[in-house]
Design a protein around this motif. Sequence first.
Motif, PDB file in Angstrom:
ATOM      1  N   LYS A   1      -8.765   1.856  -9.332  1.00 15.71           N
ATOM      2  CA  LYS A   1      -8.412   0.589  -8.655  1.00 15.71           C
ATOM      3  C   LYS A   1      -7.787  -0.424  -9.621  1.00 15.71           C
ATOM      4  O   LYS A   1      -6.827  -1.097  -9.270  1.00 15.71           O
TER       5      LYS A   1
ATOM      6  N   GLU B   1       0.848  -1.205   0.000  1.00 11.77           N
ATOM      7  CA  GLU B   1       0.000   0.000   0.000  1.00 11.77           C
ATOM      8  C   GLU B   1       0.878   1.248   0.000  1.00 11.77           C
ATOM      9  O   GLU B   1       0.602   2.207  -0.716  1.00 11.77           O
TER      10      GLU B   1
ATOM     11  N   CYS C   1      -5.026   7.110  -9.068  1.00 13.41           N
ATOM     12  CA  CYS C   1      -5.324   6.159 -10.147  1.00 13.41           C
ATOM     13  C   CYS C   1      -6.580   5.358  -9.814  1.00 13.41           C
ATOM     14  O   CYS C   1      -6.951   5.220  -8.659  1.00 13.41           O
TER      15      CYS C   1
ATOM     16  N   LEU D   1       2.672   1.555  -3.481  1.00 14.41           N
ATOM     17  CA  LEU D   1       1.784   2.024  -4.557  1.00 14.41           C
ATOM     18  C   LEU D   1       1.562   3.527  -4.482  1.00 14.41           C
ATOM     19  O   LEU D   1       1.575   4.212  -5.504  1.00 14.41           O
ATOM     20  N   SER D   2       1.361   4.043  -3.275  1.00 11.55           N
ATOM     21  CA  SER D   2       1.124   5.491  -3.178  1.00 11.55           C
ATOM     22  C   SER D   2       2.389   6.255  -3.559  1.00 11.55           C
ATOM     23  O   SER D   2       2.317   7.336  -4.140  1.00 11.55           O
TER      24      SER D   2
ATOM     25  N   ILE E   1      -6.372   2.190  -3.665  1.00  8.95           N
ATOM     26  CA  ILE E   1      -5.074   1.585  -3.353  1.00  8.95           C
ATOM     27  C   ILE E   1      -5.274   0.355  -2.465  1.00  8.95           C
ATOM     28  O   ILE E   1      -4.775  -0.737  -2.763  1.00  8.95           O
TER      29      ILE E   1
ATOM     30  N   GLY F   1      -7.034  -2.336  -4.369  1.00  9.66           N
ATOM     31  CA  GLY F   1      -6.167  -2.855  -5.441  1.00  9.66           C
ATOM     32  C   GLY F   1      -5.193  -3.884  -4.893  1.00  9.66           C
ATOM     33  O   GLY F   1      -4.917  -4.912  -5.519  1.00  9.66           O
TER      34      GLY F   1
ATOM     35  N   TYR G   1      -4.213   0.076  -9.904  1.00 11.13           N
ATOM     36  CA  TYR G   1      -3.462  -0.321  -8.700  1.00 11.13           C
ATOM     37  C   TYR G   1      -3.319  -1.841  -8.604  1.00 11.13           C
ATOM     38  O   TYR G   1      -2.343  -2.346  -8.047  1.00 11.13           O
TER      39      TYR G   1
ATOM     40  N   GLN H   1      -0.284  -2.524 -10.626  1.00  8.13           N
ATOM     41  CA  GLN H   1       0.927  -2.068  -9.947  1.00  8.13           C
ATOM     42  C   GLN H   1       1.213  -2.916  -8.704  1.00  8.13           C
ATOM     43  O   GLN H   1       2.373  -3.170  -8.364  1.00  8.13           O
TER      44      GLN H   1
END
Length: 388
Positions: free
Chosen positions: A153, A140, A151, A143-144, A201, A204, A156, A159
Amino acid sequence: MNCLKFLVFLVLSHAYIANAQNLRVKVFSQDYFSILNTQAVHGDYQIHGQEGFISELKEGESLRLQINSSQQLHLTKNGEFLGLFDTLFLHQSSHHDYLQFKPQGSKLIKQRQYEGDFEVTVQDGHLHLLNLVFIESYLEGVLSAEAGVRCPKEYYKIQAIISRTFANNNIHKHKSEGFFMCDAVHCQAYYGRYDGESNAIINGVKETYGLILVDSMGNSFPTFFSANCGGQSAETDQVWNVSLPNYESRPDTFCIHTRQAHWEKYITRKEFFEFLSKKFFFDLNDDVLVSHALNFKQEQRQTFFIHPSLGIPLRDMRAAFKLRSTFFSCEPVGDKVLFKGKGFGHGIGLCQEGAMQMVDQGMSFNKILSFYFKEAKLSKINFLINHW
Ligand SMILES: [Zn+2]
Ligand SMILES: [Zn+2]
């Protein structure tokens, strides 16, 4: 199109779930400080030294760690001295507990929050802080930091799978230094727990729990990505001198009208030819060669400038002139050389802006992954790390 079926191997993931604190990430890796103020923001923490239990840090309470003149950790809790230690361990009492860290005297960072457990030592006169964190919580934060917070979901999910696979592939990257990965872009950017509003996020990561990309033999797949491939992906040997299978160059029409599809940069002729002649013995008296250099065109991605026989790698020019990509053409403009380029980044693997366009067009995460990682399939890891 030869669209691969993505198979999900649902292996019993018992050990993966049970072994919750499993990544060792060096945090604040780009920063140097000798005093650290810490507060338990959520949950209670136990403080241990090498000899065992020292004290408890209840929610809201503060710790101060300071390196003393004999290179030990001078520890105080709420202003009360607790002792001198070589190593300190901070253990959370439940899974989502987290601490806030304020490095004193840091030029870069005011404060950050981290979930998980911590190990603190002194190295070369600076505090050395390791975060022992469950990979899904770590993701988490990654990703941020790596993809921003705005973005959808579905993006994410892509990613998350890429970053989880990367973590799985790189758990030994810093083994000789006593941890798995650092928190900088050298490994993956990780600036603490994600504490924003976006459920995209969190969901995702959650909806792809434990999923990684593997090759046909079931081995973890190298998941490279860059911001924009410029309409054609690069091959690994064009960038790193290593030829990896499964990474042949291919067209990408999804990214060619996006934000970072095109760029331009001027370099003086002097700088341009100085680099070529000093580094690569380029013959400045050869008018034909000079004209070729000034009018170099790259319709398809190439590895070398003008001609391979000259031995001038485009990646060296990218580095020397700080260009956004190696996918450029040149033209003379007065006493300058105009570089007209496509894309941003090395161009290998997944193209982030292309993938984002695909998401906008309603394509699913696994279809997008199969477009960029043609030979890969999805697999669920049954455990990540317990063999340090
Ligand atoms: Zn690293
Ligand atoms: Zn692209």
